[in-house]
Design a protein around this motif. Structure first.
Motif, PDB file in Angstrom:
ATOM      1  N   GLN A 191       0.819  -1.212   0.000  1.00  0.00           N
ATOM      2  CA  GLN A 191       0.000   0.000   0.000  1.00  0.00           C
ATOM      3  C   GLN A 191       0.852   1.261   0.000  1.00  0.00           C
ATOM      4  OE1 GLN A 191      -2.880  -0.455   3.230  1.00  0.00           O
ATOM      5  NE2 GLN A 191      -4.410  -0.461   1.624  1.00  0.00           N
ATOM      6  N   PHE A 192       1.888   1.292   0.831  1.00  0.00           N
ATOM      7  CA  PHE A 192       2.727   2.487   0.877  1.00  0.00           C
ATOM      8  C   PHE A 192       3.361   2.744  -0.480  1.00  0.00           C
ATOM      9  CE2 PHE A 192       6.539   4.981   1.561  1.00  0.00           C
ATOM     10  CZ  PHE A 192       6.097   5.972   2.423  1.00  0.00           C
ATOM     11  N   THR A 193       3.837   1.680  -1.125  1.00  0.00           N
ATOM     12  CA  THR A 193       4.450   1.829  -2.442  1.00  0.00           C
ATOM     13  C   THR A 193       3.446   2.388  -3.445  1.00  0.00           C
ATOM     14  OG1 THR A 193       5.992   0.017  -1.988  1.00  0.00           O
ATOM     15  CG2 THR A 193       5.663   0.615  -4.296  1.00  0.00           C
ATOM     16  N   LEU A 194       2.217   1.877  -3.419  1.00  0.00           N
ATOM     17  CA  LEU A 194       1.180   2.379  -4.327  1.00  0.00           C
ATOM     18  C   LEU A 194       0.837   3.843  -4.037  1.00  0.00           C
ATOM     19  CD1 LEU A 194      -1.236  -0.685  -4.481  1.00  0.00           C
ATOM     20  CD2 LEU A 194       0.224   0.181  -6.321  1.00  0.00           C
ATOM     21  N   VAL A 195       0.638   4.152  -2.766  1.00  0.00           N
ATOM     22  CA  VAL A 195       0.280   5.526  -2.387  1.00  0.00           C
ATOM     23  C   VAL A 195       1.434   6.475  -2.685  1.00  0.00           C
ATOM     24  CG1 VAL A 195      -0.365   7.025  -0.451  1.00  0.00           C
ATOM     25  CG2 VAL A 195      -1.415   4.777  -0.684  1.00  0.00           C
ATOM     26  N   PHE A 196       2.667   6.049  -2.398  1.00  0.00           N
ATOM     27  CA  PHE A 196       3.838   6.858  -2.712  1.00  0.00           C
ATOM     28  C   PHE A 196       3.889   7.165  -4.206  1.00  0.00           C
ATOM     29  CE2 PHE A 196       8.239   7.194  -4.140  1.00  0.00           C
ATOM     30  CZ  PHE A 196       8.705   8.231  -3.344  1.00  0.00           C
ATOM     31  N   THR A 197       3.639   6.148  -5.023  1.00  0.00           N
ATOM     32  CA  THR A 197       3.659   6.324  -6.479  1.00  0.00           C
ATOM     33  C   THR A 197       2.590   7.312  -6.929  1.00  0.00           C
ATOM     34  OG1 THR A 197       4.517   4.075  -6.736  1.00  0.00           O
ATOM     35  CG2 THR A 197       3.539   5.102  -8.686  1.00  0.00           C
ATOM     36  N   ILE A 198       1.392   7.178  -6.384  1.00  0.00           N
ATOM     37  CA  ILE A 198       0.297   8.105  -6.725  1.00  0.00           C
ATOM     38  C   ILE A 198       0.657   9.524  -6.292  1.00  0.00           C
ATOM     39  CG2 ILE A 198      -2.096   8.737  -6.198  1.00  0.00           C
ATOM     40  CD1 ILE A 198      -2.638   5.654  -6.000  1.00  0.00           C
ATOM     41  N   CYS A 199       1.167   9.660  -5.064  1.00  0.00           N
ATOM     42  CA  CYS A 199       1.554  10.990  -4.570  1.00  0.00           C
ATOM     43  C   CYS A 199       2.670  11.594  -5.417  1.00  0.00           C
ATOM     44  CB  CYS A 199       1.976  10.914  -3.103  1.00  0.00           C
ATOM     45  SG  CYS A 199       0.615  10.609  -1.966  1.00  0.00           S
ATOM     46  N   LEU A 200       3.615  10.771  -5.815  1.00  0.00           N
ATOM     47  CA  LEU A 200       4.704  11.248  -6.665  1.00  0.00           C
ATOM     48  C   LEU A 200       4.166  11.734  -8.007  1.00  0.00           C
ATOM     49  CD1 LEU A 200       7.787  11.618  -6.924  1.00  0.00           C
ATOM     50  CD2 LEU A 200       7.880   9.277  -7.818  1.00  0.00           C
ATOM     51  N   LEU A 201       3.248  10.962  -8.594  1.00  0.00           N
ATOM     52  CA  LEU A 201       2.644  11.365  -9.865  1.00  0.00           C
ATOM     53  C   LEU A 201       1.861  12.671  -9.731  1.00  0.00           C
ATOM     54  CD1 LEU A 201       1.427   7.940 -11.290  1.00  0.00           C
ATOM     55  CD2 LEU A 201       3.225   9.407 -12.227  1.00  0.00           C
ATOM     56  N   GLY A 217       2.181  15.082   3.572  1.00  0.00           N
ATOM     57  CA  GLY A 217       1.403  14.820   4.785  1.00  0.00           C
ATOM     58  C   GLY A 217       0.384  13.716   4.578  1.00  0.00           C
ATOM     59  N   ILE A 218      -0.264  13.725   3.429  1.00  0.00           N
ATOM     60  CA  ILE A 218      -1.264  12.689   3.123  1.00  0.00           C
ATOM     61  C   ILE A 218      -0.602  11.310   3.098  1.00  0.00           C
ATOM     62  CG2 ILE A 218      -2.694  11.761   1.254  1.00  0.00           C
ATOM     63  CD1 ILE A 218      -3.530  14.657   0.667  1.00  0.00           C
ATOM     64  N   LEU A 219       0.566  11.224   2.517  1.00  0.00           N
ATOM     65  CA  LEU A 219       1.276   9.953   2.452  1.00  0.00           C
ATOM     66  C   LEU A 219       1.497   9.384   3.856  1.00  0.00           C
ATOM     67  CD1 LEU A 219       2.901   7.810   0.836  1.00  0.00           C
ATOM     68  CD2 LEU A 219       4.874   9.339   1.058  1.00  0.00           C
ATOM     69  N   PHE A 220       1.986  10.215   4.771  1.00  0.00           N
ATOM     70  CA  PHE A 220       2.270   9.732   6.120  1.00  0.00           C
ATOM     71  C   PHE A 220       1.002   9.587   6.960  1.00  0.00           C
ATOM     72  CE2 PHE A 220       6.453  10.967   4.697  1.00  0.00           C
ATOM     73  CZ  PHE A 220       7.178   9.860   5.095  1.00  0.00           C
ATOM     74  N   ALA A 221       0.010  10.417   6.721  1.00  0.00           N
ATOM     75  CA  ALA A 221      -1.272  10.252   7.418  1.00  0.00           C
ATOM     76  C   ALA A 221      -1.930   8.945   6.997  1.00  0.00           C
ATOM     77  CB  ALA A 221      -2.188  11.435   7.119  1.00  0.00           C
ATOM     78  N   TYR A 222      -1.816   8.620   5.731  1.00  0.00           N
ATOM     79  CA  TYR A 222      -2.371   7.366   5.228  1.00  0.00           C
ATOM     80  C   TYR A 222      -1.700   6.176   5.906  1.00  0.00           C
ATOM     81  CZ  TYR A 222      -3.762   3.618   2.204  1.00  0.00           C
ATOM     82  OH  TYR A 222      -4.264   2.441   1.750  1.00  0.00           O
ATOM     83  N   GLN A 223      -0.391   6.205   5.998  1.00  0.00           N
ATOM     84  CA  GLN A 223       0.327   5.108   6.648  1.00  0.00           C
ATOM     85  C   GLN A 223      -0.040   5.051   8.128  1.00  0.00           C
ATOM     86  OE1 GLN A 223       1.593   2.850   5.041  1.00  0.00           O
ATOM     87  NE2 GLN A 223       3.386   1.951   5.954  1.00  0.00           N
TER      88      GLN A 223
END
Length: 183
Positions: free
Chosen positions: A40-50, A80-86
């Motif tokens: 999940q983190f990898t997917l969310v990180f990728t989306i946030c990066l995009l 912030g969203i990335l880390f809040a999600y995690q």
């Protein structure tokens, strides 16, 4: 609002995790949580990066050129969203482990950090300061929960980026026929 929309979409992934962690089947819970968390983190990180890469184009396209200056705020909020999600995933694990008190402590720390940093940063940096205050609060909650989980559970230290073994495991699970479905 683009960041909030992204956060709402990503929250749906956590429902799957919560239902698994709440089930009576606790065999390999720490290992499965670790894999799930990394995927999940990898997917969310990728989306946030995009979104970060595309934000200079997305924001003016969606909201108009007068909102171009908000791209900087969006890019801070995305982190912030990335880390809040995690942190949401970590919260699910703590609740499943009957350790809600740590969620209360981490949330209280986040509120305290916001109360302290928001007035200082907003006064000096305006909306960028508000974004940084939010980021600092999210990182505080995340940091406390991550340390707590490492101490109180048997999860892997790497809860962030998918490994080759994770990829193989996920592929093998996708190939398995689902025997739980009614005929």
């Amino acid at each position: 609002s683009l960041a909030i929309g992204l956060a709402q979409v990503l929250t749906s992934f956590s429902v799957v995790l919560e239902s698994f962690l709440s089930s009576e089947n606790r065999v390999d819970q720490a290992a499965i949580f670790s894999i799930f968390s990394r995927v999940q983190f990898t997917l969310v990180f990728t989306i946030c990066l995009l979104v970060t890469i595309l934000s200079p184009y997305l924001v003016p396209f969606i909201y108009g050129v007068e909102f171009t200056e908000s791209v900087g705020v969006l890019n801070i909020v995305i982190v912030g969203i990335l880390f809040a999600y995690q942190s949401g995933n970590f919260s699910s694990l703590l609740v499943a482990g009957d350790q809600i008190k740590y969620n209360v402590v981490s949330s209280s720390m986040g509120i305290l950090v916001t109360v302290i940093t928001a007035p200082l940063l907003i006064e000096k940096y305006s909306i960028i300061g508000a974004a940084y205050s939010q980021l600092i609060a999210y990182l505080t909650v995340f940091g406390f929960q991550y340390i707590t989980i490492l101490i109180k559970t048997e999860v892997d230290r790497n809860l962030f980026f998918i490994t080759r073994a994770d990829f193989k495991y996920v592929c093998s699970q996708l190939r398995k026929p689902n025997t739980d479905l009614p005929e």
